[in-house]
Motif scaffolding. Structure first.
Motif, PDB file in Angstrom:
ATOM      1  N   GLU A 134     -13.601  12.191  11.883  1.00  0.00           N
ATOM      2  CA  GLU A 134     -13.217  12.808  13.163  1.00  0.00           C
ATOM      3  C   GLU A 134     -12.204  11.943  13.906  1.00  0.00           C
ATOM      4  N   VAL A 135     -12.360  10.620  13.815  1.00  0.00           N
ATOM      5  CA  VAL A 135     -11.410   9.701  14.455  1.00  0.00           C
ATOM      6  C   VAL A 135     -10.022   9.873  13.842  1.00  0.00           C
ATOM      7  N   ILE A 136      -9.961   9.987  12.519  1.00  0.00           N
ATOM      8  CA  ILE A 136      -8.675  10.196  11.835  1.00  0.00           C
ATOM      9  C   ILE A 136      -8.008  11.480  12.316  1.00  0.00           C
ATOM     10  N   LEU A 137      -8.796  12.549  12.419  1.00  0.00           N
ATOM     11  CA  LEU A 137      -8.256  13.858  12.798  1.00  0.00           C
ATOM     12  C   LEU A 137      -7.826  13.922  14.269  1.00  0.00           C
ATOM     13  N   VAL A 138      -8.342  13.014  15.092  1.00  0.00           N
ATOM     14  CA  VAL A 138      -7.903  12.946  16.489  1.00  0.00           C
ATOM     15  C   VAL A 138      -6.424  12.566  16.570  1.00  0.00           C
ATOM     16  N   PHE A 139      -5.988  11.687  15.656  1.00  0.00           N
ATOM     17  CA  PHE A 139      -4.635  11.127  15.739  1.00  0.00           C
ATOM     18  C   PHE A 139      -3.620  11.809  14.824  1.00  0.00           C
ATOM     19  N   VAL A 140      -4.067  12.316  13.672  1.00  0.00           N
ATOM     20  CA  VAL A 140      -3.115  12.932  12.733  1.00  0.00           C
ATOM     21  C   VAL A 140      -3.704  14.198  12.117  1.00  0.00           C
ATOM     22  N   LYS A 141      -2.818  15.098  11.713  1.00  0.00           N
ATOM     23  CA  LYS A 141      -3.238  16.271  10.955  1.00  0.00           C
ATOM     24  C   LYS A 141      -3.255  15.866   9.487  1.00  0.00           C
ATOM     25  N   ALA A 142      -4.376  15.275   9.072  1.00  0.00           N
ATOM     26  CA  ALA A 142      -4.452  14.656   7.753  1.00  0.00           C
ATOM     27  C   ALA A 142      -5.032  15.604   6.708  1.00  0.00           C
ATOM     28  N   ASP A 143      -4.506  15.471   5.473  1.00  0.00           N
ATOM     29  CA  ASP A 143      -5.108  16.204   4.362  1.00  0.00           C
ATOM     30  C   ASP A 143      -6.242  15.349   3.789  1.00  0.00           C
ATOM     31  N   GLU A 144      -6.892  15.872   2.774  1.00  0.00           N
ATOM     32  CA  GLU A 144      -8.061  15.183   2.210  1.00  0.00           C
ATOM     33  C   GLU A 144      -7.701  13.818   1.623  1.00  0.00           C
ATOM     34  N   SER A 145      -6.486  13.691   1.067  1.00  0.00           N
ATOM     35  CA  SER A 145      -6.095  12.412   0.455  1.00  0.00           C
ATOM     36  C   SER A 145      -6.018  11.306   1.499  1.00  0.00           C
ATOM     37  N   ILE A 146      -5.445  11.625   2.674  1.00  0.00           N
ATOM     38  CA  ILE A 146      -5.348  10.639   3.759  1.00  0.00           C
ATOM     39  C   ILE A 146      -6.729  10.298   4.287  1.00  0.00           C
ATOM     40  N   ILE A 147      -7.569  11.332   4.461  1.00  0.00           N
ATOM     41  CA  ILE A 147      -8.924  11.120   4.978  1.00  0.00           C
ATOM     42  C   ILE A 147      -9.726  10.232   4.040  1.00  0.00           C
ATOM     43  N   ASN A 148      -9.695  10.561   2.738  1.00  0.00           N
ATOM     44  CA  ASN A 148     -10.457   9.783   1.761  1.00  0.00           C
ATOM     45  C   ASN A 148      -9.940   8.351   1.648  1.00  0.00           C
ATOM     46  N   MET A 149      -8.635   8.220   1.733  1.00  0.00           N
ATOM     47  CA  MET A 149      -8.026   6.893   1.642  1.00  0.00           C
ATOM     48  C   MET A 149      -8.285   6.070   2.902  1.00  0.00           C
TER      49      MET A 149
ATOM     50  N   ILE B  42       0.817  -1.213   0.000  1.00  0.00           N
ATOM     51  CA  ILE B  42       0.000   0.000   0.000  1.00  0.00           C
ATOM     52  C   ILE B  42       0.852   1.266   0.000  1.00  0.00           C
ATOM     53  N   GLY B  43       1.919   1.266   0.797  1.00  0.00           N
ATOM     54  CA  GLY B  43       2.805   2.424   0.825  1.00  0.00           C
ATOM     55  C   GLY B  43       2.763   3.196   2.130  1.00  0.00           C
ATOM     56  N   ASP B  44       3.417   4.355   2.136  1.00  0.00           N
ATOM     57  CA  ASP B  44       3.560   5.156   3.353  1.00  0.00           C
ATOM     58  C   ASP B  44       2.224   5.592   3.941  1.00  0.00           C
ATOM     59  N   ASN B  45       1.290   5.975   3.091  1.00  0.00           N
ATOM     60  CA  ASN B  45      -0.022   6.398   3.590  1.00  0.00           C
ATOM     61  C   ASN B  45      -0.749   5.260   4.302  1.00  0.00           C
ATOM     62  N   GLY B  46      -0.500   4.055   3.845  1.00  0.00           N
ATOM     63  CA  GLY B  46      -1.082   2.886   4.504  1.00  0.00           C
ATOM     64  C   GLY B  46      -0.581   2.734   5.926  1.00  0.00           C
ATOM     65  N   ILE B  47       0.694   3.059   6.145  1.00  0.00           N
ATOM     66  CA  ILE B  47       1.277   3.001   7.495  1.00  0.00           C
ATOM     67  C   ILE B  47       0.618   4.033   8.404  1.00  0.00           C
ATOM     68  N   VAL B  48       0.344   5.220   7.853  1.00  0.00           N
ATOM     69  CA  VAL B  48      -0.330   6.268   8.621  1.00  0.00           C
ATOM     70  C   VAL B  48      -1.718   5.776   9.059  1.00  0.00           C
ATOM     71  N   ILE B  49      -2.439   5.187   8.119  1.00  0.00           N
ATOM     72  CA  ILE B  49      -3.786   4.674   8.420  1.00  0.00           C
ATOM     73  C   ILE B  49      -3.716   3.552   9.446  1.00  0.00           C
ATOM     74  N   TYR B  50      -2.748   2.673   9.283  1.00  0.00           N
ATOM     75  CA  TYR B  50      -2.613   1.555  10.222  1.00  0.00           C
ATOM     76  C   TYR B  50      -2.256   2.054  11.623  1.00  0.00           C
ATOM     77  N   GLY B  51      -1.512   3.150  11.699  1.00  0.00           N
ATOM     78  CA  GLY B  51      -1.203   3.757  12.996  1.00  0.00           C
ATOM     79  C   GLY B  51      -2.466   4.221  13.715  1.00  0.00           C
ATOM     80  N   ILE B  52      -3.377   4.819  12.957  1.00  0.00           N
ATOM     81  CA  ILE B  52      -4.671   5.251  13.519  1.00  0.00           C
ATOM     82  C   ILE B  52      -5.467   4.039  13.994  1.00  0.00           C
ATOM     83  N   ILE B  53      -5.508   3.008  13.154  1.00  0.00           N
ATOM     84  CA  ILE B  53      -6.238   1.783  13.488  1.00  0.00           C
ATOM     85  C   ILE B  53      -5.666   1.143  14.752  1.00  0.00           C
ATOM     86  N   SER B  54      -4.346   1.092  14.845  1.00  0.00           N
ATOM     87  CA  SER B  54      -3.694   0.466  16.006  1.00  0.00           C
ATOM     88  C   SER B  54      -4.077   1.158  17.308  1.00  0.00           C
TER      89      SER B  54
END
Length: 258
Positions: free
Chosen positions: A149-164, A76-88
């Motif tokens: 909102e859950v995503i934004l609690v953990f990271v300062k995400a742009d729209e690409s991270i949020i949508n992904m 998936i790539g680097d963005n996938g790691i960011v998402i997995y960090g939120i999930i963890s």
């Protein structure tokens, strides 16, 4: 404070938890005293045997997270790691609540099982089951409705991270509705002295299935299939527990009604 602050927060959190727990031993209502008398190898062996399933779950989780990170980075790539960090982080919250219910019911079940109070054991398990199912559904509902909102609690995400991140987070955390039951049942089997079953569940659920699926599924179904590895693992484990429980119930019924 960066990574240094994260490391310090982890240590401070564990230290405060330990101190809060230790306050029990200085209270008047404490009935636990350190006594060297009566310690035997058989007792220590029994304690280790009963507690090994919890130990295996803790050890396996770190290893599984490591393998997940490697596979997500690869497919998936680097963005996938960011998402997995939120999930963890979300998973830690969920598991803490589920473990809290399971561990709160454990001594009550164990005491009544030892006293051969079968009805009480069933009642406690029933109430614990209702509670953990309710919390699992509520947690998943919150994550599903307020994913952004859950995503934004953990990271300062742009729209690409949020949508992904919205779909993967919802897919992965659907496991909240099943893992709560598996955790409770694993602790239940510990409580009634079926440590072999409890250890088997821990190994299969916490290690074998996750590792097998996380290595095979992205090869067959693509990288996005990594987000459903844990839900599938929990579903398989749940059905395994149901099959075992039904067989055990039939055996007990035949024994009582020859």
């Amino acid at each position: 404070m960066g990574m240094k602050g994260a490391a310090m927060a982890t240590v401070i959190g564990s230290l405060i938890t330990s101190l809060v727990l230790l306050t029990h031993f200085i209270k008047k209502k404490n009935r636990i005293k350190i006594c060297i008398k009566g310690i035997s190898f058989d007792m220590v062996k029994k304690i280790i045997s009963c507690g090994s399933s919890s130990f295996l779950m803790e050890v396996a989780s770190g290893f599984v997270i490591f393998i997940f990170n490697i596979q997500i980075l690869k497919y998936i790539g680097d963005n996938g790691i960011v998402i997995y960090g939120i999930i963890s982080n979300c998973i830690i919250v969920g598991i803490s609540l589920f473990n809290g219910i399971a561990q709160a019911s454990q001594p009550i079940i164990a005491t009544n099982h030892g006293a051969d109070e079968v009805k009480r054991v069933r009642n406690v398990l029933k109430y614990a089951m209702y509670t953990t199912i309710a919390i699992g559904i509520i947690l998943f509902a919150i994550v599903f409705v307020f994913t952004k909102e859950v995503i934004l609690v953990f990271v300062k995400a742009d729209e690409s991270i949020i949508n992904m991140g919205i779909t993967p987070i919802r897919m992965y955390l659907s496991a909240f509705c099943i893992m709560n039951i598996n955790i409770l049942m694993c602790n239940y089997f510990q409580s009634i002295g079926r440590e072999k079953v409890s250890v088997s569940i821990s190994i299969i659920r916490g290690f074998l299935l996750n590792i097998i699926l996380v290595l095979i599924m992205p090869v067959v179904l693509g990288g996005n299939s990594l987000w459903i590895v844990v839900p599938i693992t929990e579903i398989i484990t749940f059905f395994g527990i149901c099959i075992y429980s039904n067989r055990k119930a039939k055996v007990n019924y035949k024994a009582c009604n020859p």
